[in-house]
Design an enzyme around this catalytic site. Structure first.
Site, PDB file in Angstrom:
ATOM      1  N   LYS A  69     -14.244  21.818 -21.414  1.00  0.00           N
ATOM      2  CA  LYS A  69     -13.029  21.182 -21.126  1.00  0.00           C
ATOM      3  C   LYS A  69     -13.218  19.804 -20.227  1.00  0.00           C
ATOM      4  CE  LYS A  69      -9.950  24.903 -20.938  1.00  0.00           C
ATOM      5  NZ  LYS A  69      -8.883  25.751 -20.131  1.00  0.00           N
ATOM      6  N   ASP A 104      -2.291  23.175 -20.472  1.00  0.00           N
ATOM      7  CA  ASP A 104      -2.396  24.274 -19.467  1.00  0.00           C
ATOM      8  C   ASP A 104      -1.193  24.017 -18.453  1.00  0.00           C
ATOM      9  OD1 ASP A 104      -4.164  26.173 -20.716  1.00  0.00           O
ATOM     10  OD2 ASP A 104      -5.769  25.244 -19.021  1.00  0.00           O
TER      11      ASP A 104
END
Ligand code: NAP
Length: 279
Positions: A69, A104
């Site tokens: 990420k 997220d």
């Protein structure tokens, strides 16, 4: 993609545990779309080349999972949210350029909105356990909804201090071994550590110290009902589990790649829940 087939994928190392193919392929079928969602296990040293060849491989974008990420953020054009969180998990092409964001944040907030609508009106005292990638997204989301004070307790306090240095004075680091003192004034408790996952110790807290109106959210989704959530539920508190966040964070990517805004349905949740129970 010349035959109209649109494709996306999840890239991780390993990638086998990812439920993203199950979620996106469910939505593709539900909407009758000609599309495909694959998974790729790509080693860190091969990741930049893989990303560079994403369009060539026919992908409209991708989901990125552990441990890529942060690298994905550097290799793409991130939006303000991904930059603030320091990690990108959703990639898409726009005008020939690979953009990225961090879903997220919205996954956490949408799940909270789902389990406790209007929570932000009266629940302004948050306590986040953890200061890793997921905690960054949670803290960013809580601040984006106007919370002026977000306490962060992390085993290694310096990471909570780093979060404060990054996000500003709304973040208030708390000693890990003094968390119990904070519980009576906590409206929203979020476990954003790996504690409670299968094979890890549990979060060890007395939920009896929380106000009766408190909301408890756990980002862990395997097991679905962690010991923390089980205790909170037994006390009659509102709870939000990690699967809710996982499902909601997937929505934006699907709409970017396939052009349809999907819904997190009971049927989809049951499908992934059953798969988690099997594993
Ligand atoms: P990460 O960046 O590796 O951070 C791990 C966090 O857990 C750190 O705060 C770490 O504290 C803490 N921790 C680990 N072992 C601990 C222990 N024995 N005692 C106390 N604290 C401990 O991982 P992450 O990406 O933030 O993920 C954290 C959790 O969120 C994982 O369970 C992940 O599966 C979950 N998650 C769920 C979703 C979802 O959609 N539901 C999305 C993202 C993440 P130190 O800094 O002190 O090591």
């Amino acid at each position: 993609m010349s035959n109209g087939l649109r494709k996306s994928c999840v890239i991780g190392w390993p990638a086998g545990h990812s439920r993203s193919p199950m979620i996106h392929n469910y939505w593709l079928k539900q909407h009758g779309l000609v599309g495909e969602y694959d998974k790729h296990a790509v080693a860190p040293e091969d990741f930049p080349a893989f990303i560079a060849s994403l369009a060539e491989r026919g992908y409209a974008g991708a989901n990125i999972t552990i441990p890529h990420k942060e690298t994905a953020l550097r290799l793409t054009r991130p939006d303000a949210r991904a930059k603030a969180v320091g990690a990108a998990n959703t990639l898409w092409y726009q005008d020939g350029e690979l953009h990225s964001t961090n879903t997220d944040v919205e996954g956490f907030l949408a799940n909270l909105d789902h389990v406790a609508p209007h929570w932000a009106r009266g629940h302004t005292q948050a306590l986040v356990l953890g200061a890793g990638g997921a905690a960054h997204a949670v803290a960013f989301g809580l601040m984006a909804r106007g919370l002026k004070r977000v306490r962060v307790a992390n085993r290694h306090r310096e990471r909570a201090e780093a979060l404060k240095a990054k996000f500003g004075p709304a973040i208030e680091p708390v000693d890990w071994d003094k968390v119990a003192d904070e519980l009576p004034t906590t409206d929203v408790l979020v476990n954003a550590t790996s504690l409670g996952m299968k094979g890890m110790p549990d979060v060890s807290l007395d939920v009896g110290l929380l106000p009766a109106s408190a909301i408890v959210v756990d980002l862990v989704y395997s097991p679905l009902v962690t010991t923390l959530l089980g205790a909170a539920k037994a006390r009659g508190l509102v709870i939000g589990d990690g699967l809710g966040m996982l499902l909601h964070q997937a929505v934006r990517g699907f709409s970017l790649w396939f052009g349809v805004q999907p819904q997190v349905t009971h049927e989809l949740r049951a499908l992934v829940e059953a798969d988690l129970a099997r594993s």
